[in-house]
Design an enzyme around this catalytic site. Structure first.
Site, PDB file in Angstrom:
ATOM      1  N   CYS A 147       7.895 -10.351  -9.161  1.00 17.06           N
ATOM      2  CA  CYS A 147       7.240 -10.989  -8.008  1.00 17.06           C
ATOM      3  C   CYS A 147       6.858 -12.444  -8.277  1.00 17.06           C
ATOM      4  CB  CYS A 147       6.017 -10.189  -7.576  1.00 17.06           C
ATOM      5  SG  CYS A 147       6.429  -8.534  -7.044  1.00 17.06           S
TER       6      CYS A 147
ATOM      7  N   HIS B 219       1.166 -14.850  -3.492  1.00 20.41           N
ATOM      8  CA  HIS B 219       2.132 -13.752  -3.432  1.00 20.41           C
ATOM      9  C   HIS B 219       1.525 -12.663  -2.562  1.00 20.41           C
ATOM     10  CE1 HIS B 219       4.794 -10.558  -4.273  1.00 20.41           C
ATOM     11  NE2 HIS B 219       3.956  -9.897  -5.058  1.00 20.41           N
TER      12      HIS B 219
ATOM     13  N   ASN C  50       5.502  -6.460   0.810  1.00 26.38           N
ATOM     14  CA  ASN C  50       5.674  -7.202  -0.443  1.00 26.38           C
ATOM     15  C   ASN C  50       7.179  -7.408  -0.663  1.00 26.38           C
ATOM     16  OD1 ASN C  50       5.940  -8.037  -3.098  1.00 26.38           O
ATOM     17  ND2 ASN C  50       4.502  -6.539  -3.935  1.00 26.38           N
TER      18      ASN C  50
HETATM   19  O1  UT7 Z   1       3.778  -7.349  -6.409  1.00 24.81           O
HETATM   20  C1  UT7 Z   1       3.479  -6.995  -7.733  1.00 24.81           C
HETATM   21  C2  UT7 Z   1       2.058  -6.733  -7.874  1.00 24.81           C
HETATM   22  N1  UT7 Z   1       1.704  -5.497  -7.233  1.00 24.81           N
HETATM   23  C3  UT7 Z   1       0.480  -5.299  -6.868  1.00 24.81           C
HETATM   24  O2  UT7 Z   1      -0.330  -6.188  -7.007  1.00 24.81           O
HETATM   25  C4  UT7 Z   1       0.074  -3.938  -6.342  1.00 24.81           C
HETATM   26  C5  UT7 Z   1      -1.279  -3.603  -6.865  1.00 24.81           C
HETATM   27  N2  UT7 Z   1      -1.748  -2.295  -6.480  1.00 24.81           N
HETATM   28  C6  UT7 Z   1      -2.102  -1.968  -5.217  1.00 24.81           C
HETATM   29  O3  UT7 Z   1      -1.922  -2.750  -4.316  1.00 24.81           O
HETATM   30  C7  UT7 Z   1      -2.786  -0.651  -4.978  1.00 24.81           C
HETATM   31  O4  UT7 Z   1      -3.134  -0.074  -6.201  1.00 24.81           O
HETATM   32  C8  UT7 Z   1      -1.931   0.348  -4.156  1.00 24.81           C
HETATM   33  C9  UT7 Z   1      -1.828  -0.132  -2.715  1.00 24.81           C
HETATM   34  C10 UT7 Z   1      -0.558   0.483  -4.757  1.00 24.81           C
HETATM   35  C11 UT7 Z   1      -2.599   1.715  -4.140  1.00 24.81           C
HETATM   36  O5  UT7 Z   1      -3.912   1.610  -3.607  1.00 24.81           O
HETATM   37  P1  UT7 Z   1      -5.151   2.252  -4.396  1.00 24.81           P
HETATM   38  O6  UT7 Z   1      -6.332   2.014  -3.573  1.00 24.81           O
HETATM   39  O7  UT7 Z   1      -5.142   1.705  -5.784  1.00 24.81           O
HETATM   40  O8  UT7 Z   1      -4.793   3.798  -4.355  1.00 24.81           O
HETATM   41  P2  UT7 Z   1      -4.605   4.809  -5.578  1.00 24.81           P
HETATM   42  O9  UT7 Z   1      -3.306   4.584  -6.232  1.00 24.81           O
HETATM   43  O10 UT7 Z   1      -5.841   4.825  -6.386  1.00 24.81           O
HETATM   44  O11 UT7 Z   1      -4.547   6.181  -4.774  1.00 24.81           O
HETATM   45  C12 UT7 Z   1      -5.704   6.678  -4.062  1.00 24.81           C
HETATM   46  C13 UT7 Z   1      -5.288   7.943  -3.357  1.00 24.81           C
HETATM   47  C14 UT7 Z   1      -4.564   8.939  -4.264  1.00 24.81           C
HETATM   48  O12 UT7 Z   1      -4.939  10.252  -3.864  1.00 24.81           O
HETATM   49  P3  UT7 Z   1      -6.032  11.088  -4.699  1.00 24.81           P
HETATM   50  O13 UT7 Z   1      -5.469  11.168  -6.088  1.00 24.81           O
HETATM   51  O14 UT7 Z   1      -7.287  10.272  -4.634  1.00 24.81           O
HETATM   52  O15 UT7 Z   1      -6.089  12.382  -3.968  1.00 24.81           O
HETATM   53  C15 UT7 Z   1      -3.126   8.727  -3.940  1.00 24.81           C
HETATM   54  O16 UT7 Z   1      -2.334   9.882  -4.164  1.00 24.81           O
HETATM   55  O17 UT7 Z   1      -4.365   7.635  -2.311  1.00 24.81           O
HETATM   56  C16 UT7 Z   1      -3.197   8.432  -2.451  1.00 24.81           C
HETATM   57  N3  UT7 Z   1      -2.063   7.670  -1.963  1.00 24.81           N
HETATM   58  C17 UT7 Z   1      -1.694   7.694  -0.686  1.00 24.81           C
HETATM   59  N4  UT7 Z   1      -2.190   8.326   0.396  1.00 24.81           N
HETATM   60  C18 UT7 Z   1      -1.564   8.107   1.567  1.00 24.81           C
HETATM   61  C19 UT7 Z   1      -1.234   6.866  -2.672  1.00 24.81           C
HETATM   62  N5  UT7 Z   1      -0.314   6.347  -1.855  1.00 24.81           N
HETATM   63  C20 UT7 Z   1      -0.575   6.843  -0.617  1.00 24.81           C
HETATM   64  C21 UT7 Z   1       0.025   6.668   0.649  1.00 24.81           C
HETATM   65  N6  UT7 Z   1      -0.491   7.313   1.711  1.00 24.81           N
HETATM   66  N7  UT7 Z   1       1.106   5.868   0.830  1.00 24.81           N
END
Ligand code: UT7
Length: 332
Positions: A121, A259, A289
């Protein structure tokens, strides 16, 4: 006589930009029928509402060429006026040769250096810094700098943690040598670039395969929270470093051009700079993204609609797999 002696204030300026987005749009509602997710979750956790997805004929080279052609048109230049192509991508059409030479051939660019930069990225930021260095050392006078990605080809469309995040597209700028400045922050052009990487964190955002390991491209795998945490600290660090090293007054920054990965990351950097969100260029809601393409796509949009104007000071920041990250301070 060295280049420095002959041209004490030789630097690169962004003359124009152009972009290309695939016609097909995939909304959060479309994704609801593909994986266990909701529009509400995606919007709240990321800020993304839709993304563009390329069809078979919209290859990375095709999208890059379209964006570059538009950038050339906006500058009133032809391919033959350009010395080389530096292209950030992690999704090349072929392993060899790179995408940049396809753009060169399609546009009739001169026989200077044309190559891809793979910094995920951060690819466009890295490509901009490389092209800026080539211009400053006299290796060429005009370069096309491009970010182009077809991330849809490396997504696992059954993995809700990643497939909702990314989109396809390309953005390009014409970067040209300029000697008119006085060597101050008031000059037009790329005033400073800062690049960093940390391979100790290479596993938290990677693909499951590669040409020399599995013989396949693999799929994107990400430890979202870890990447999020590092994204905030790395980009905030790069912004601090930029302010410290250039002495720029944050209040003089007209636009933050980040970004586009997650609106919560973007908002935290804006807060750090005390910049209201109406001084931040955001395309994430409509593009998702697009990895290396996200910054030049956002730049092209803001130049076309008149937000970024001649004389504006713009702070660019990026972070991606590697991890790789950095910033650029540019006066348009
Ligand atoms: O471009 C390169 C750089 N990339 C980035 O900067 C991305 C950085 N990371 C992020 O933007 C975030 O971490 C994400 C958007 C990828 C994820 O958001 P989060 O708030 O960190 O969620 P998480 O991974 O902690 O997941 C929270 C919950 C989980 O469920 P449980 O374990 O709490 O029951 C996930 O399974 O949300 C669940 N989850 C979803 N639920 C509905 C993960 N993806 C989804 C989804 N829809 N698409």
């Amino acid at each position: 006589m060295t280049v420095k002696e002959s041209c004490p204030h030789l630097r690169s300026v962004i003359l124009s930009s152009g972009s290309y987005l695939p016609e097909k749009i995939l909304t959060n509602a479309d994704l609801e029928s593909m994986v266990d997710t909701t529009d509400e979750w995606i919007v709240q956790r990321t800020g993304i509402r839709q993304r563009h997805v390329a069809c078979e004929t919209e290859t990375t080279a095709f999208m890059a060429t379209q964006a570059a052609r538009r950038a050339l048109d906006h500058a009133g230049l032809a391919g033959a006026d350009i010395d080389g192509v530096i292209l950030g991508t992690s999704t090349p059409d072929l392993t060899v040769p790179g995408v940049a030479v396809s753009v060169q051939a399609a546009l009739g660019v001169g026989l200077g250096p044309c190559f891809d930069v793979q910094a995920a990225c951060s690819g466009f930021l890295y490509a901009l810094s490389v092209a800026d260095s080539l211009i400053r050392t006299g290796a060429g006078r005009r370069f096309l700098v491009i970010g182009a990605e077809k991330f849809s080809s490396i997504l696992d469309w059954t993995d809700r943690r990643t497939c909702i995040l990314f989109g396809d597209g390309a953005g390009a700028v014409v970067l040209a040598a300029d000697e008119s400045g006085a060597g101050t922050l008031e000059d037009r052009g790329v005033l400073k670039t800062i690049l960093h990487s940390n391979g100790a964190l290479r596993d938290i955002l990677r693909t499951t395969g590669g040409t020399a390991s599995t013989g396949t491209v693999g799929h994107i795998l990400m430890e979202g929270q870890e990447v999020f945490r590092h994204a905030v600290t790395c980009m905030a660090g790069a912004v601090d470093e930029m302010i410290r090293e250039t002495g720029v007054d944050p209040a003089a920054i007209k636009w933050l051009l980040p970004h586009q990965a997650n609106i919560r990351i973007i908002e935290s950097i804006a807060r750090k700079l005390s910049l209201p969100m109406d001084r931040v260029i955001v395309t994430l809601d409509r593009h998702g993204n697009t990895s290396a393409a996200s910054i030049p796509l956002a730049m092209a949009e803001a130049m076309a609609d008149g937000r970024i104007r001649s004389g504006d000071l713009v702070l660019i920041e990026a972070m991606g797999a590697g991890l790789s990250w950095g910033a650029a301070l540019v006066r348009f």
